[in-house]
Design a protein around this motif. Structure first.
Motif, mmCIF file in Angstrom:
data_model
loop_
_atom_site.group_PDB
_atom_site.id
_atom_site.type_symbol
_atom_site.label_atom_id
_atom_site.label_comp_id
_atom_site.label_asym_id
_atom_site.label_seq_id
_atom_site.Cartn_x
_atom_site.Cartn_y
_atom_site.Cartn_z
ATOM 1 N N UNK A 3 20.177 -20.168 18.962
ATOM 2 C CA UNK A 3 20.903 -20.597 20.159
ATOM 3 C C UNK A 3 22.330 -21.015 19.852
ATOM 4 N N UNK A 4 22.579 -21.343 18.591
ATOM 5 C CA UNK A 4 23.915 -21.759 18.181
ATOM 6 C C UNK A 4 24.539 -20.730 17.247
ATOM 7 N N UNK A 5 24.164 -19.481 17.468
ATOM 8 C CA UNK A 5 24.734 -18.374 16.707
ATOM 9 C C UNK A 5 25.271 -17.373 17.707
ATOM 10 N N UNK A 6 26.579 -17.368 17.885
ATOM 11 C CA UNK A 6 27.188 -16.453 18.848
ATOM 12 C C UNK A 6 27.148 -15.020 18.312
ATOM 13 N N UNK A 7 27.411 -14.076 19.178
ATOM 14 C CA UNK A 7 27.470 -12.687 18.747
ATOM 15 C C UNK A 7 28.544 -12.502 17.684
ATOM 16 N N UNK A 8 29.674 -13.185 17.853
ATOM 17 C CA UNK A 8 30.739 -13.098 16.845
ATOM 18 C C UNK A 8 30.274 -13.674 15.512
ATOM 19 N N UNK A 9 29.566 -14.792 15.552
ATOM 20 C CA UNK A 9 29.025 -15.383 14.324
ATOM 21 C C UNK A 9 28.100 -14.400 13.616
ATOM 22 N N UNK A 10 27.193 -13.830 14.392
ATOM 23 C CA UNK A 10 26.209 -12.907 13.831
ATOM 24 C C UNK A 10 26.893 -11.694 13.208
ATOM 25 N N UNK A 11 27.850 -11.132 13.929
ATOM 26 C CA UNK A 11 28.567 -9.955 13.423
ATOM 27 C C UNK A 11 29.353 -10.278 12.164
ATOM 28 N N UNK A 12 29.955 -11.463 12.121
ATOM 29 C CA UNK A 12 30.750 -11.852 10.952
ATOM 30 C C UNK A 12 29.866 -11.952 9.712
ATOM 31 N N UNK A 13 28.709 -12.577 9.834
ATOM 32 C CA UNK A 13 27.787 -12.687 8.705
ATOM 33 C C UNK A 13 27.298 -11.310 8.277
ATOM 34 N N UNK A 14 26.954 -10.483 9.265
ATOM 35 C CA UNK A 14 26.466 -9.136 8.953
ATOM 36 C C UNK A 14 27.536 -8.321 8.217
ATOM 37 N N UNK A 15 28.765 -8.370 8.705
ATOM 38 C CA UNK A 15 29.830 -7.556 8.139
ATOM 39 C C UNK A 15 30.058 -7.862 6.658
ATOM 40 N N UNK A 16 30.045 -9.126 6.294
ATOM 41 C CA UNK A 16 30.318 -9.502 4.904
ATOM 42 C C UNK A 16 29.059 -9.421 4.047
ATOM 43 N N UNK A 17 28.009 -10.107 4.468
ATOM 44 C CA UNK A 17 26.829 -10.262 3.615
ATOM 45 C C UNK A 17 25.979 -9.004 3.513
ATOM 46 N N UNK A 18 25.852 -8.279 4.627
ATOM 47 C CA UNK A 18 24.993 -7.093 4.636
ATOM 48 C C UNK A 18 25.806 -5.812 4.439
ATOM 49 N N UNK A 19 26.771 -5.583 5.320
ATOM 50 C CA UNK A 19 27.558 -4.363 5.198
ATOM 51 C C UNK A 19 28.377 -4.360 3.914
ATOM 52 N N UNK A 20 28.859 -5.522 3.499
ATOM 53 C CA UNK A 20 29.623 -5.590 2.255
ATOM 54 C C UNK A 20 28.795 -5.133 1.062
ATOM 55 N N UNK A 21 27.538 -5.581 1.008
ATOM 56 C CA UNK A 21 26.653 -5.156 -0.078
ATOM 57 C C UNK A 21 26.347 -3.670 0.029
ATOM 58 N N UNK A 22 26.075 -3.206 1.256
ATOM 59 C CA UNK A 22 25.837 -1.773 1.476
ATOM 60 C C UNK A 22 27.029 -0.944 1.016
ATOM 61 N N UNK A 23 28.242 -1.360 1.367
ATOM 62 C CA UNK A 23 29.432 -0.607 0.984
ATOM 63 C C UNK A 23 29.544 -0.467 -0.534
ATOM 64 N N UNK A 24 29.274 -1.548 -1.240
ATOM 65 C CA UNK A 24 29.346 -1.504 -2.696
ATOM 66 C C UNK A 24 28.266 -0.584 -3.262
ATOM 67 N N UNK A 25 27.055 -0.673 -2.728
ATOM 68 C CA UNK A 25 25.978 0.218 -3.165
ATOM 69 C C UNK A 25 26.323 1.677 -2.888
ATOM 70 N N UNK A 26 26.830 1.929 -1.704
ATOM 71 C CA UNK A 26 27.179 3.290 -1.285
ATOM 72 C C UNK A 26 28.229 3.892 -2.202
ATOM 73 N N UNK A 27 29.178 3.071 -2.631
ATOM 74 C CA UNK A 27 30.263 3.556 -3.484
ATOM 75 C C UNK A 27 29.851 3.697 -4.940
ATOM 76 N N UNK A 28 29.013 2.785 -5.422
ATOM 77 C CA UNK A 28 28.729 2.708 -6.854
ATOM 78 C C UNK A 28 27.574 3.606 -7.280
#
Length: 254
Positions: free
Chosen positions: A96-121
């Motif tokens: 309830x205290x996690x806005x869409x922007x909050x959720x997207x920000x965490x996803x972009x760095x923590x999840x997509x960031x790891x995916x990007x590194x895996x995808x490249x390496x």
């Protein structure tokens, strides 16, 4: 002989906290360290410490959530033997205290960031005959932590991605594991306490420390030592596992 002699290691978020401790230790063990970090000053401080001790460290200032930036940096590095996906950010709050922007920000760095590194390496590791991948998960991936909805989501994804990569690249000699720390005493923790509990810093630090059954927080250097083992040839028979380093939090906190 040092455990990582001749190895090339990429460490995301190597400019502070756990990432800095891993970078410093890996360099001391003979690795050529490449830090991927958004904070140039923190990364530069880590590199200066490493280079002053006779090690080798190169800083690549980039945003791990931007795939093109990660691909370009990996291309500059060339050979990659070790990848440590450490870059991450935190969020405090239930759903309830996690806005869409909050959720997207965490996803972009923590999840997509790891995916990007895996995808490249991973293609680079395949071409080089293998490698070791270590992803920083968290006890929050497997234990319910109050007011950590988005953060827990991201670390659960890290846990699952680690297993998927381990399964998919067995024949390519690429190992993939994760570490799940409990609370670690980093500058982030000190800043969090100072911001949210002004005037109560000592009391809150003690309370957070005692939430681990062992009675204290981990030191970044302790996390780094486990990371070193899992990324070295000493762990050549280990893949597809998560390693809690939690002072007894998961099994003994009841």
């Amino acid at each position: 002989m040092a455990k990582l002699t001749g190895k090339v290691a990429i460490i995301t978020g190597g400019g502070s906290g756990i990432g800095r401790a891993i970078s410093v230790l890996f360099a001391a063990e003979g690795a050529s360290v490449h830090i991927f970090d958004l904070n140039p000053s923190g990364a530069a401080d880590t590199a200066a410490e490493i280079n002053a001790k006779g090690g080798h460290c190169v800083v690549h200032t980039l945003n791990v959530s931007e795939q093109e930036q990660v691909l370009a940096a990996v291309a500059k590095v060339g050979k990659v033997d070790v990848l440590v996906n450490n870059a991450g950010i935190a969020h405090v709050g239930n759903v309830e205290h996690c806005s869409e922007d909050d959720f997207d920000r965490i996803y972009q760095v923590n999840v997509k960031g790891a995916y990007n590194a895996l995808y490249a390496v991973i293609p680079v590791m395949k071409a080089n005959g293998g490698g070791a991948i270590l992803n920083l998960a968290s006890i929050a991936a497997v234990v319910g932590i109050a007011d950590r909805f988005a953060y827990s989501m991201s670390k659960g994804a890290i846990y699952a991605m680690s297993l998927s990569v381990a399964r998919d690249y067995l024949q390519d000699q690429i190992r993939s594991n994760s570490i799940s720390p409990a609370r670690v005493h980093t500058p982030f923790v000190d800043g969090f306490i100072a911001k949210n509990y002004p005037g109560q810093e000592e009391q809150m630090f003690g309370k957070l420390s005692q939430s681990q059954p062992i009675g204290r927080m981990a030191k970044p250097e302790e996390i780094a030592k486990l990371a070193l083992f899992l990324c070295s040839d000493d762990a050549a028979f280990i893949t597809g596992n998560d390693y809690p380093i939690d002072g007894g939090f998961i099994k003994l906190n009841n």
